[in-house]
Design a protein around this motif. Structure first.
Motif, PDB file in Angstrom:
ATOM      1  N   ALA A  41     -17.595   3.372   7.583  1.00  0.00           N
ATOM      2  CA  ALA A  41     -16.522   3.713   6.662  1.00  0.00           C
ATOM      3  C   ALA A  41     -15.610   4.753   7.314  1.00  0.00           C
ATOM      4  O   ALA A  41     -16.071   5.651   8.003  1.00  0.00           O
ATOM      5  CB  ALA A  41     -17.104   4.258   5.368  1.00  0.00           C
ATOM      6  N   THR A  42     -14.321   4.609   7.075  1.00  0.00           N
ATOM      7  CA  THR A  42     -13.334   5.559   7.581  1.00  0.00           C
ATOM      8  C   THR A  42     -12.813   6.395   6.415  1.00  0.00           C
ATOM      9  O   THR A  42     -12.890   5.958   5.266  1.00  0.00           O
ATOM     10  CB  THR A  42     -12.152   4.829   8.255  1.00  0.00           C
ATOM     11  OG1 THR A  42     -11.561   3.933   7.298  1.00  0.00           O
ATOM     12  CG2 THR A  42     -12.615   4.025   9.459  1.00  0.00           C
ATOM     13  N   PRO A  43     -12.271   7.581   6.679  1.00  0.00           N
ATOM     14  CA  PRO A  43     -11.720   8.381   5.578  1.00  0.00           C
ATOM     15  C   PRO A  43     -10.592   7.619   4.875  1.00  0.00           C
ATOM     16  O   PRO A  43      -9.754   7.005   5.529  1.00  0.00           O
ATOM     17  CB  PRO A  43     -11.194   9.638   6.271  1.00  0.00           C
ATOM     18  CG  PRO A  43     -11.898   9.695   7.580  1.00  0.00           C
ATOM     19  CD  PRO A  43     -12.176   8.277   7.963  1.00  0.00           C
ATOM     20  N   TYR A  44     -10.582   7.659   3.544  1.00  0.00           N
ATOM     21  CA  TYR A  44      -9.541   6.974   2.782  1.00  0.00           C
ATOM     22  C   TYR A  44      -8.199   7.664   2.973  1.00  0.00           C
ATOM     23  O   TYR A  44      -8.099   8.885   3.013  1.00  0.00           O
ATOM     24  CB  TYR A  44      -9.873   6.963   1.281  1.00  0.00           C
ATOM     25  CG  TYR A  44      -8.746   6.409   0.464  1.00  0.00           C
ATOM     26  CD1 TYR A  44      -8.556   5.045   0.366  1.00  0.00           C
ATOM     27  CD2 TYR A  44      -7.825   7.258  -0.161  1.00  0.00           C
ATOM     28  CE1 TYR A  44      -7.491   4.526  -0.350  1.00  0.00           C
ATOM     29  CE2 TYR A  44      -6.765   6.746  -0.883  1.00  0.00           C
ATOM     30  CZ  TYR A  44      -6.598   5.380  -0.971  1.00  0.00           C
ATOM     31  OH  TYR A  44      -5.528   4.870  -1.665  1.00  0.00           O
ATOM     32  N   SER A  45      -7.149   6.857   3.102  1.00  0.00           N
ATOM     33  CA  SER A  45      -5.774   7.363   3.091  1.00  0.00           C
ATOM     34  C   SER A  45      -4.904   6.314   2.398  1.00  0.00           C
ATOM     35  O   SER A  45      -5.339   5.182   2.170  1.00  0.00           O
ATOM     36  CB  SER A  45      -5.263   7.617   4.511  1.00  0.00           C
ATOM     37  OG  SER A  45      -5.017   6.397   5.174  1.00  0.00           O
ATOM     38  N   ARG A  46      -3.681   6.680   2.084  1.00  0.00           N
ATOM     39  CA  ARG A  46      -2.766   5.736   1.442  1.00  0.00           C
ATOM     40  C   ARG A  46      -2.494   4.531   2.331  1.00  0.00           C
ATOM     41  O   ARG A  46      -2.081   3.482   1.866  1.00  0.00           O
ATOM     42  CB  ARG A  46      -1.450   6.425   1.078  1.00  0.00           C
ATOM     43  CG  ARG A  46      -1.626   7.479   0.005  1.00  0.00           C
ATOM     44  CD  ARG A  46      -0.320   8.240  -0.248  1.00  0.00           C
ATOM     45  NE  ARG A  46      -0.580   9.457  -1.007  1.00  0.00           N
ATOM     46  CZ  ARG A  46      -0.209   9.626  -2.266  1.00  0.00           C
ATOM     47  NH1 ARG A  46       0.439   8.692  -2.900  1.00  0.00           N
ATOM     48  NH2 ARG A  46      -0.484  10.748  -2.884  1.00  0.00           N
ATOM     49  N   GLU A  47      -2.742   4.687   3.635  1.00  0.00           N
ATOM     50  CA  GLU A  47      -2.516   3.602   4.585  1.00  0.00           C
ATOM     51  C   GLU A  47      -3.735   2.685   4.732  1.00  0.00           C
ATOM     52  O   GLU A  47      -3.667   1.680   5.426  1.00  0.00           O
ATOM     53  CB  GLU A  47      -2.138   4.155   5.971  1.00  0.00           C
ATOM     54  CG  GLU A  47      -0.757   4.776   6.042  1.00  0.00           C
ATOM     55  CD  GLU A  47      -0.707   6.178   5.437  1.00  0.00           C
ATOM     56  OE1 GLU A  47      -1.698   6.923   5.565  1.00  0.00           O
ATOM     57  OE2 GLU A  47       0.312   6.520   4.810  1.00  0.00           O
ATOM     58  N   SER A  48      -4.850   3.028   4.089  1.00  0.00           N
ATOM     59  CA  SER A  48      -6.056   2.192   4.189  1.00  0.00           C
ATOM     60  C   SER A  48      -5.736   0.795   3.671  1.00  0.00           C
ATOM     61  O   SER A  48      -5.129   0.645   2.612  1.00  0.00           O
ATOM     62  CB  SER A  48      -7.200   2.795   3.376  1.00  0.00           C
ATOM     63  OG  SER A  48      -7.580   4.046   3.899  1.00  0.00           O
ATOM     64  N   GLY A  49      -6.145  -0.204   4.426  1.00  0.00           N
ATOM     65  CA  GLY A  49      -5.830  -1.585   4.069  1.00  0.00           C
ATOM     66  C   GLY A  49      -6.854  -2.220   3.156  1.00  0.00           C
ATOM     67  O   GLY A  49      -8.017  -1.810   3.107  1.00  0.00           O
ATOM     68  N   GLU A  50      -6.422  -3.257   2.450  1.00  0.00           N
ATOM     69  CA  GLU A  50      -7.307  -3.982   1.557  1.00  0.00           C
ATOM     70  C   GLU A  50      -8.461  -4.573   2.371  1.00  0.00           C
ATOM     71  O   GLU A  50      -8.266  -5.099   3.456  1.00  0.00           O
ATOM     72  CB  GLU A  50      -6.530  -5.090   0.838  1.00  0.00           C
ATOM     73  CG  GLU A  50      -7.249  -5.651  -0.345  1.00  0.00           C
ATOM     74  CD  GLU A  50      -6.367  -6.520  -1.218  1.00  0.00           C
ATOM     75  OE1 GLU A  50      -6.938  -7.331  -1.958  1.00  0.00           O
ATOM     76  OE2 GLU A  50      -5.131  -6.404  -1.159  1.00  0.00           O
ATOM     77  N   GLY A  51      -9.676  -4.435   1.855  1.00  0.00           N
ATOM     78  CA  GLY A  51     -10.855  -4.928   2.541  1.00  0.00           C
ATOM     79  C   GLY A  51     -11.494  -3.911   3.481  1.00  0.00           C
ATOM     80  O   GLY A  51     -12.581  -4.137   4.003  1.00  0.00           O
ATOM     81  N   GLU A  52     -10.825  -2.777   3.681  1.00  0.00           N
ATOM     82  CA  GLU A  52     -11.337  -1.736   4.580  1.00  0.00           C
ATOM     83  C   GLU A  52     -12.413  -0.913   3.884  1.00  0.00           C
ATOM     84  O   GLU A  52     -12.282  -0.559   2.720  1.00  0.00           O
ATOM     85  CB  GLU A  52     -10.178  -0.832   5.009  1.00  0.00           C
ATOM     86  CG  GLU A  52     -10.511   0.135   6.103  1.00  0.00           C
ATOM     87  CD  GLU A  52      -9.279   0.919   6.566  1.00  0.00           C
ATOM     88  OE1 GLU A  52      -9.480   2.034   7.075  1.00  0.00           O
ATOM     89  OE2 GLU A  52      -8.148   0.436   6.411  1.00  0.00           O
ATOM     90  N   LYS A  53     -13.488  -0.620   4.619  1.00  0.00           N
ATOM     91  CA  LYS A  53     -14.554   0.220   4.073  1.00  0.00           C
ATOM     92  C   LYS A  53     -14.165   1.672   4.296  1.00  0.00           C
ATOM     93  O   LYS A  53     -13.878   2.079   5.414  1.00  0.00           O
ATOM     94  CB  LYS A  53     -15.880  -0.094   4.751  1.00  0.00           C
ATOM     95  CG  LYS A  53     -17.047   0.591   4.096  1.00  0.00           C
ATOM     96  CD  LYS A  53     -18.354   0.058   4.599  1.00  0.00           C
ATOM     97  CE  LYS A  53     -19.483   0.695   3.816  1.00  0.00           C
ATOM     98  NZ  LYS A  53     -20.757   0.118   4.179  1.00  0.00           N
TER      99      LYS A  53
END
Length: 135
Positions: A41-53
């Motif tokens: 999992a990567t840190p969430y940001s507004r740029e996180s894409g759909e389907g990304e953990k």
């Protein structure tokens, strides 16, 4: 089969059994700690894409069980962005509903998705939500 072939087949069987046992014993510990199947999992940001953990820490603004299905829906404040966190009934929604209160700080690991045009984080297991000590 000759004796040597029987011994080789037996050794191969024992090796495979040992590997399978090791995977079942130690693989479940890796899954429980969140380091599963190579997808980190990567840190969430507004740029996180759909389907990304992703993972994030946020304050619970509100919570409610869905009218149908018994799923838990949290509204959280993540860096001044209000996000929905969807916890299916199969992921321990009822247990989490009893332990999480409005105002709590939580750590969430889940998958970015979209529901009715709005971004949300979908949780797969109750272990993916932890109460934080942060205040």
């Amino acid at each position: 089969m000759e004796k040597e072939e029987k011994v080789m087949v037996l050794l191969l069987f024992m090796t495979l059994t040992s590997l399978m046992t090791a995977y079942l014993c130690f693989g479940s510990e890796l899954t429980a700690s969140g380091q599963e199947t190579g997808e980190e999992a990567t840190p969430y940001s507004r740029e996180s894409g759909e389907g990304e953990k992703v993972f994030l820490e946020a304050q619970v603004l509100s919570k409610r069980l869905t009218y149908t299905g018994g799923h838990l829906l949290l509204q959280v404040d993540c860096n001044s962005e209000v996000l929905s966190v969807f916890i299916p009934k199969t992921a321990g929604a009822e247990t989490l509903n009893n332990s999480i209160q409005k105002g709590d700080f939580i750590s969430v690991t889940g998958t970015v998705s979209e529901y009715e045009g709005k971004r949300e984080i979908k949780v797969e297991r109750k272990e993916d939500i932890l109460l934080s000590d942060q205040h």
